[in-house]
Design a protein around this motif. Structure first.
Motif, PDB file in Angstrom:
ATOM      1  N   GLN A  90       0.888  -1.035  -0.075  1.00  0.00           N
ATOM      2  CA  GLN A  90      -0.103  -0.044   0.166  1.00  0.00           C
ATOM      3  C   GLN A  90       0.877   1.291  -0.154  1.00  0.00           C
ATOM      4  O   GLN A  90       0.630   2.244  -0.693  1.00  0.00           O
ATOM      5  CB  GLN A  90      -0.822   0.080   1.093  1.00  0.00           C
ATOM      6  CG  GLN A  90      -1.987  -1.009   1.284  1.00  0.00           C
ATOM      7  CD  GLN A  90      -2.614  -1.422   2.345  1.00  0.00           C
ATOM      8  OE1 GLN A  90      -2.033  -1.218   3.611  1.00  0.00           O
ATOM      9  NE2 GLN A  90      -3.927  -1.718   2.505  1.00  0.00           N
ATOM     10  N   ARG A  91       2.020   1.314   0.969  1.00  0.00           N
ATOM     11  CA  ARG A  91       2.777   2.670   0.976  1.00  0.00           C
ATOM     12  C   ARG A  91       3.422   2.858  -0.553  1.00  0.00           C
ATOM     13  O   ARG A  91       3.659   3.716  -0.961  1.00  0.00           O
ATOM     14  CB  ARG A  91       3.941   2.529   1.789  1.00  0.00           C
ATOM     15  CG  ARG A  91       3.010   2.352   3.257  1.00  0.00           C
ATOM     16  CD  ARG A  91       4.134   2.332   4.523  1.00  0.00           C
ATOM     17  NE  ARG A  91       4.477   1.054   4.763  1.00  0.00           N
ATOM     18  CZ  ARG A  91       5.944   0.533   4.579  1.00  0.00           C
ATOM     19  NH1 ARG A  91       7.010   1.407   4.315  1.00  0.00           N
ATOM     20  NH2 ARG A  91       6.310  -0.432   4.833  1.00  0.00           N
ATOM     21  N   LEU A  92       4.010   1.510  -1.129  1.00  0.00           N
ATOM     22  CA  LEU A  92       4.771   1.610  -2.407  1.00  0.00           C
ATOM     23  C   LEU A  92       3.455   2.143  -3.411  1.00  0.00           C
ATOM     24  O   LEU A  92       3.984   3.125  -4.181  1.00  0.00           O
ATOM     25  CB  LEU A  92       4.805   0.175  -3.115  1.00  0.00           C
ATOM     26  CG  LEU A  92       5.438   0.082  -4.190  1.00  0.00           C
ATOM     27  CD1 LEU A  92       6.983   0.893  -4.297  1.00  0.00           C
ATOM     28  CD2 LEU A  92       5.909  -1.232  -4.658  1.00  0.00           C
ATOM     29  N   LEU A  93       2.277   1.809  -3.290  1.00  0.00           N
ATOM     30  CA  LEU A  93       1.247   2.517  -4.267  1.00  0.00           C
ATOM     31  C   LEU A  93       1.024   3.961  -4.192  1.00  0.00           C
ATOM     32  O   LEU A  93       0.983   4.713  -5.182  1.00  0.00           O
ATOM     33  CB  LEU A  93      -0.065   1.810  -4.324  1.00  0.00           C
ATOM     34  CG  LEU A  93      -1.064   2.149  -4.864  1.00  0.00           C
ATOM     35  CD1 LEU A  93      -1.211   1.163  -6.196  1.00  0.00           C
ATOM     36  CD2 LEU A  93      -2.651   2.015  -4.432  1.00  0.00           C
ATOM     37  N   LEU A  94       1.116   4.173  -2.871  1.00  0.00           N
ATOM     38  CA  LEU A  94       0.835   5.611  -2.664  1.00  0.00           C
ATOM     39  C   LEU A  94       2.039   6.528  -3.130  1.00  0.00           C
ATOM     40  O   LEU A  94       2.048   7.564  -3.850  1.00  0.00           O
ATOM     41  CB  LEU A  94       0.903   5.857  -1.185  1.00  0.00           C
ATOM     42  CG  LEU A  94      -0.298   5.432  -0.260  1.00  0.00           C
ATOM     43  CD1 LEU A  94      -0.445   5.591   1.105  1.00  0.00           C
ATOM     44  CD2 LEU A  94      -1.793   5.700  -1.003  1.00  0.00           C
ATOM     45  N   LEU A  95       3.200   5.769  -2.857  1.00  0.00           N
ATOM     46  CA  LEU A  95       4.610   6.769  -3.446  1.00  0.00           C
ATOM     47  C   LEU A  95       4.280   6.880  -5.180  1.00  0.00           C
ATOM     48  O   LEU A  95       4.747   7.730  -5.568  1.00  0.00           O
ATOM     49  CB  LEU A  95       5.641   6.036  -3.278  1.00  0.00           C
ATOM     50  CG  LEU A  95       6.635   6.129  -1.965  1.00  0.00           C
ATOM     51  CD1 LEU A  95       7.822   5.296  -1.784  1.00  0.00           C
ATOM     52  CD2 LEU A  95       7.140   7.574  -2.270  1.00  0.00           C
TER      53      LEU A  95
END
Ligand code: ATP
Length: 219
Positions: free
Chosen positions: A60-65
């Motif tokens: 999820q954090r990768l997607l936001l980045l």
């Protein structure tokens, strides 16, 4: 003897990015521009060794980045820590970047809070041998470094960014940036309390947070 010019330096911004926000993005853009870096690699941490497990998953954090960086040339997502098992140590990350990139100057960007904590990092003394340190002023944090870090600053501080291009690693630059009192902690709190964090982070990131139902629960 004239110095052989090296390739332009590459910036590295590690963090949990839980979530990424304008405090990261504005600082990175100013540094990219002012230090004339070739690019900045945003490297999300899988298991940050010195703090609680992030609220959002690595994916999820990768997607936001990815959402946040899509429209800015020179900003690159580097997911090497997410692909590595175990604790995400910056010394390991820099070692792998150095092996991949040869002797190009590497600039590790650290907010003042992160720099003040550096002497607690795993194999921290190797870090200035692997990269230059570029310390970013951040509201609410003064330089409070330990004796070990004070020694590092005394011996390695440079005053002009041009000097970063002269060697692959080894210097420390304190870089003034626009001061934005934005933190991921505050954004998570606002969302958990049902308030809007709009204008603290890109709309595209907020949209992805809402679509995925992230940060609704207080921790
Ligand atoms: P949290 O509130 O969850 O601790 P954070 O907002 O500090 O998160 P991180 O992903 O932990 O974000 O930060 C990554 C890096 O970016 C660190 O070096 C941190 O010091 C720096 N940084 C984060 N926000 C700012 C800001 N507003 N100004 C300058 N540097 C920042």
């Amino acid at each position: 003897m004239p110095l052989i010019p090296m390739a332009p330096p590459i910036g590295i911004l590690g963090g949990t990015f839980d979530p990424i926000h304008y405090g990261h993005l504005r600082a990175a853009l100013e540094v990219l521009d002012h230090l004339q870096l070739a690019q900045i690699r945003f490297i999300p941490s899988r298991h940050p060794p010195h703090r609680d497990t992030p609220s959002a998953s690595p994916g999820q954090r990768l997607l936001l980045l990815q959402q946040a960086l899509a429209e800015q040339s020179g900003f690159v997502v580097d997911d090497r820590e997410l692909r590595r098992e175990g604790a995400s140590y910056m010394a390991d990350t820099l070692t792998s970047l150095r092996a991949e990139l040869g002797n190009v100057p590497l600039c590790l960007l650290l907010g003042m809070d992160a720099f003040n904590d550096l002497h607690r990092w795993h194999r921290w003394r190797e870090i200035p041998e692997l990269a230059h340190l570029v310390v970013l002023y951040r509201p609410g944090y003064d330089l409070t470094h330990s004796e070990a870090l004070a020694d590092l600053v005394t011996h390695r501080r440079i005053r002009h960014p041009r000097r970063l291009g002269e060697h692959p690693a080894g210097s420390i630059l304190f870089q003034p940036i626009t001061q934005l009192a934005i933190s991921a902690t505050r954004i998570r709190e606002l969302l958990a309390q049902g308030h809007s964090p709009r204008y603290l982070l890109p709309d595209s990131v907020l949209h992805a947070i809402q679509t995925q139902g992230l940060y609704r629960e207080p921790r």
